[in-house]
Scaffold this motif. Structure first.
Motif, short mmCIF file in Angstrom:
data_model
loop_
_atom_site.label_atom_id
_atom_site.label_comp_id
_atom_site.label_asym_id
_atom_site.label_seq_id
_atom_site.Cartn_x
_atom_site.Cartn_y
_atom_site.Cartn_z
N ARG A 35 5.03 65.56 14.79
CA ARG A 35 4.64 65.13 13.46
C ARG A 35 3.57 64.07 13.62
O ARG A 35 3.79 63.07 14.31
CB ARG A 35 5.88 64.51 12.81
CG ARG A 35 5.92 64.62 11.35
CD ARG A 35 7.10 63.81 10.82
NE ARG A 35 6.72 63.24 9.55
CZ ARG A 35 6.77 63.91 8.42
NH1 ARG A 35 7.25 65.14 8.40
NH2 ARG A 35 6.38 63.36 7.29
N GLY A 36 2.41 64.31 13.04
CA GLY A 36 1.32 63.33 13.15
C GLY A 36 1.18 62.55 11.86
O GLY A 36 1.94 62.76 10.92
N ASN A 37 0.20 61.66 11.85
CA ASN A 37 -0.03 60.84 10.65
C ASN A 37 -0.52 61.67 9.48
O ASN A 37 -0.29 61.34 8.33
CB ASN A 37 -1.13 59.80 10.95
CG ASN A 37 -0.56 58.66 11.75
OD1 ASN A 37 0.63 58.36 11.62
ND2 ASN A 37 -1.37 58.05 12.58
N VAL B 231 2.32 69.01 13.72
CA VAL B 231 1.63 69.51 14.91
C VAL B 231 2.39 70.76 15.38
O VAL B 231 3.62 70.75 15.42
CB VAL B 231 1.60 68.44 16.03
CG1 VAL B 231 0.83 68.95 17.25
CG2 VAL B 231 0.98 67.14 15.52
N ALA C 271 -2.34 73.56 21.05
CA ALA C 271 -1.65 72.69 20.10
C ALA C 271 -2.55 72.56 18.88
O ALA C 271 -3.77 72.43 19.03
CB ALA C 271 -1.40 71.33 20.73
N LYS D 113 -3.13 70.49 15.29
CA LYS D 113 -2.78 69.42 14.34
C LYS D 113 -3.23 69.86 12.96
O LYS D 113 -4.41 70.24 12.80
CB LYS D 113 -3.53 68.14 14.69
CG LYS D 113 -2.92 67.35 15.80
CD LYS D 113 -3.65 66.01 15.85
CE LYS D 113 -3.14 65.16 16.97
NZ LYS D 113 -3.73 63.83 16.97
N GLU E 151 -6.01 71.65 23.62
CA GLU E 151 -5.21 72.23 24.70
C GLU E 151 -3.75 71.81 24.48
O GLU E 151 -3.48 70.71 23.99
CB GLU E 151 -5.69 71.72 26.06
CG GLU E 151 -5.42 70.25 26.30
CD GLU E 151 -5.69 69.81 27.74
OE1 GLU E 151 -5.24 70.48 28.67
OE2 GLU E 151 -6.35 68.76 27.91
N VAL F 237 -0.48 70.42 25.78
CA VAL F 237 0.00 69.65 26.94
C VAL F 237 1.53 69.76 26.91
O VAL F 237 2.18 69.15 26.05
CB VAL F 237 -0.49 68.19 26.87
CG1 VAL F 237 -0.12 67.45 28.15
CG2 VAL F 237 -1.99 68.14 26.65
N ASP G 37 -4.68 61.28 20.85
CA ASP G 37 -4.67 60.57 19.56
C ASP G 37 -5.86 59.63 19.41
O ASP G 37 -5.73 58.41 19.51
CB ASP G 37 -3.35 59.82 19.37
CG ASP G 37 -3.09 59.61 17.89
OD1 ASP G 37 -4.05 59.73 17.10
OD2 ASP G 37 -1.95 59.34 17.51
#
Ligand code: ADP
Length: 406
Positions: A156-158, A162, A175, A177, A224, A226, A288
Motif C-alpha cells: 500500500r503506497g501513499n 501496489v 511491480a 504502483k 522491476e 523486487v 520510493d
C-alpha cells in the motif's frame, strides 16, 4: 461553435472553458473513436492523461504537438497541445452530429482532424496562429494500461495500492504502483514525479523503472519487481537469522545506490528501511523517490508537513535545507535500523522530543552486536555539522573495507 483555447503559456493556469461543455459519455467515445482500424488511444501522438507538466516537457520546438485527454470538473476532454510562443492547449470540439473540429471544417474522426491541421499548415485558430509541424510520439516509457495485467496486491503506497503484475508482451513480472483516480491533479503530478526521476537511473541498487501508464485512469508506475518487498519487513521477519556480514552487505548496497544518486545530484529526502526493497539475493535497492529532488541543494518552501522527523537531518528540520549530506544523516539511521533488525529509532520518544534531544547532542546507542567501526560510521553520519559528515563515496569505501575483514 468556436474553439476554446485553454492557456497561452506553460506556467499559466488561465482557463477559458469551452462554450458548450461536452458530456463525459460523448468524450469517452472520442477516446474510443476509431481512425481507420485504430482507436484514438493507439495513435502514437496520443499521450492519454499525461499531466500538463509532463506534456510541456515533451513539446520542445516550435510547432511540436500532441493530443491528450484531460479531466476537468469530472468531465473528460480531448486537448491538442502545441508549442507555439509558449504552449497552447486547444480543446477539440464536437459538433451536434458527432464530428470534430477547431475553427475550420469538421471531420468524422480526431485523427482526420489532426492530419488536416498538420498537412494544411493552417493555424489551429486565427488568434493563436499555432501551426502543427511535428507530432511528438509517445516515449518508450509510456506504456498502455492494457500492457500490464495486475495479479495481486503486495503493498500500500501513499497514492494507492501496489500490485504484482505481468507485462503482456514479455511476460516479465513487475511491480505496479497505482494512483487513486479520486486524487486531485496536483497529487497525480506528484505521483508521476517518481517515474520522471527514476527513468534516468540505471544502477543495481536503485529500483528500475519500466514505464508509466498514462493512456487512461488509473495512472500507474511500472517497476522491476523486487521479490523480497520492503527491507523493514524483511528485517523484522527474519531478525534472528542474519550474520553481521549480511547486515554489513545491506549497508554496502544502500551506500552503493546512494553514491550513485549523489553523483547524479539527486537528493532522496526519504531514505529509510521502509523505503528500501530487498531481492532474493539479499541485495538492497533504494526505492520510493516520491520526495526526491534533482538539485545540489533544495530549500523546502511548501511546508514540512509530511517529514519523517526521526530520519531527517537537523539542518533540514530547522531550516528546510536539503543536500546529499542530509541523505547521509538518514543513511546513519538506516544503518541503525539494519543492525537493530527493524526497530523504530528513538523508540519511546515522540518526534518533537527526539528532535529536541538531538539538537542538545543526544545520539542513539549502538544496537546490540553492531561492529564498533560500523557504529563509529553511524556517529559520523550524525555529525551536527553537515560538512563533518562523510560523503557516500567514503561511506561505501569504509563499509566495503570492513566487510573484507569480517
Ligand atoms: P509509496 O511511494 O506510495 O509510499 P512505496 O514505494 O512505499 O509506495 O510502496 C509500498 C509498498 O509496496 C512497499 O513497502 C513494498 O512492500 C511494495 N513495493 C513497492 N515497490 C515494490 C517493488 N518494486 N517490488 C516489490 N514490492 C514493492
Amino acid at each position: 461553435m468556436s474553439t476554446s483555447e485553454l492557456s497561452t503559456c506553460s506556467s499559466s493556469t488561465l482557463e477559458l472553458r469551452p462554450k458548450a461543455p461536452v458530456r463525459k459519455k460523448r468524450i469517452r467515445s472520442m477516446v474510443m473513436s476509431f481512425t481507420g482500424n485504430r482507436p484514438l488511444y493507439e495513435e502514437e501522438w496520443f499521450h492519454g492523461v499525461l499531466p500538463r507538466e509532463e506534456v510541456v516537457r515533451l513539446l520542445k520546438n516550435k510547432g511540436d504537438f500532441l493530443v491528450r485527454e484531460t479531466i476537468r470538473n469530472d468531465e473528460s476532454q480531448i486537448v491538442l497541445s502545441v508549442s507555439w510562443n509558449g504552449h497552447k492547449h486547444f480543446i477539440i470540439q464536437t459538433t451536434a452530429d458527432g464530428h470534430y473540429r477547431f475553427e475550420g471544417p469538421p471531420f468524422p474522426s480526431i485523427k482526420e482532424l489532426i492530419m488536416h491541421q498538420h498537412q494544411s499548415e493552417l493555424p489551429v485558430t486565427v488568434k493563436s496562429g499555432a501551426i502543427l509541424r511535428r507530432p511528438v510520439l509517445r516515449e518508450r516509457w509510456e506504456l498502455s494500461n492494457d500492457d500490464v495485467i495486475l495479479l495481486e496486491k503486495i503493498g500500500r503506497g501513499n497514492f494507492g495500492d501496489v500490485y504484482k503484475a505481468k507485462l503482456k508482451s514479455t511476460k516479465q513480472d513487475v511491480a505496479v504502483k497505482t494512483c487513486r483516480m479520486t486524487l486531485p491533479e496536483e497529487q497525480k503530478r506528484k505521483f508521476l514525479q517518481e517515474g520522471r526521476i527514476l527513468k534516468q537511473y540505471d544502477h543495481p541498487n536503485i529500483v528500475k523503472l519500466i514505464g508509466i501508464c498514462v493512456q487512461k485512469q488509473p495512472i500507474m508506475i511500472v517497476m522491476e519487481l523486487v521479490p523480497g518487498g520492503s527491507l523493514l519487513n524483511f528485517l523484522r521477519k527474519n531478525a534472528n537469522t542474519f550474520t553481521s556480514k549480511q547486515l554489513m552487505g545491506m549497508c554496502k548496497d544502500a551506500a552503493a545506490g546512494m553514491r550513485y544518486l549523489e553523483s547524479k545530484n539527486c537528493i532522496h529526502r526519504d531514505l529509510a528501511a521502509r523505503n528500501c526493497l530487498i531481492d532474493f539475493e539479499n541485495s538492497v535497492k533504494i526505492s520510493d523517490f516520491g520526495m526526491s529532488r534533482e538539485e545540489e541543494e533544495y530549500i523546502v518552501s511548501d511546508g514540512m508537513k509530511q517529514i519523517p522527523v526521526k530520519w531527517t537531518a537537523p539542518e533540514a528540520l530547522n531550516f528546510g535545507k536539503y543536500t546529499s549530506l542530509c541523505d547521509v544523516w538518514s543513511y546513519g539511521i538506516l544503518m541503525w535500523e539494519i543492525f537493530s533488525k527493524g526497530n523504530t529509532p528513538y523508540s519511546g520518544m515522540s518526534n518533537s522530543s527526539a528532535r529536541e534531544r538531538i539538537d542538545a547532542g543526544y545520539r542513539m546507542p549502538a544496537p546490540e552486536n553492531t561492529p564498533p567501526e560500523m557504529y563509529r560510521l553511524m556517529l559520523k553520519c550524525w555529525s551536527a555539522e553537515p560538512e563533518s559528515r562523510p560523503h557516500f563515496d567514503e561511506i561505501y569505501t569504509v563499509v566495503e573495507a570492513l566487510m573484507l575483514r569480517e
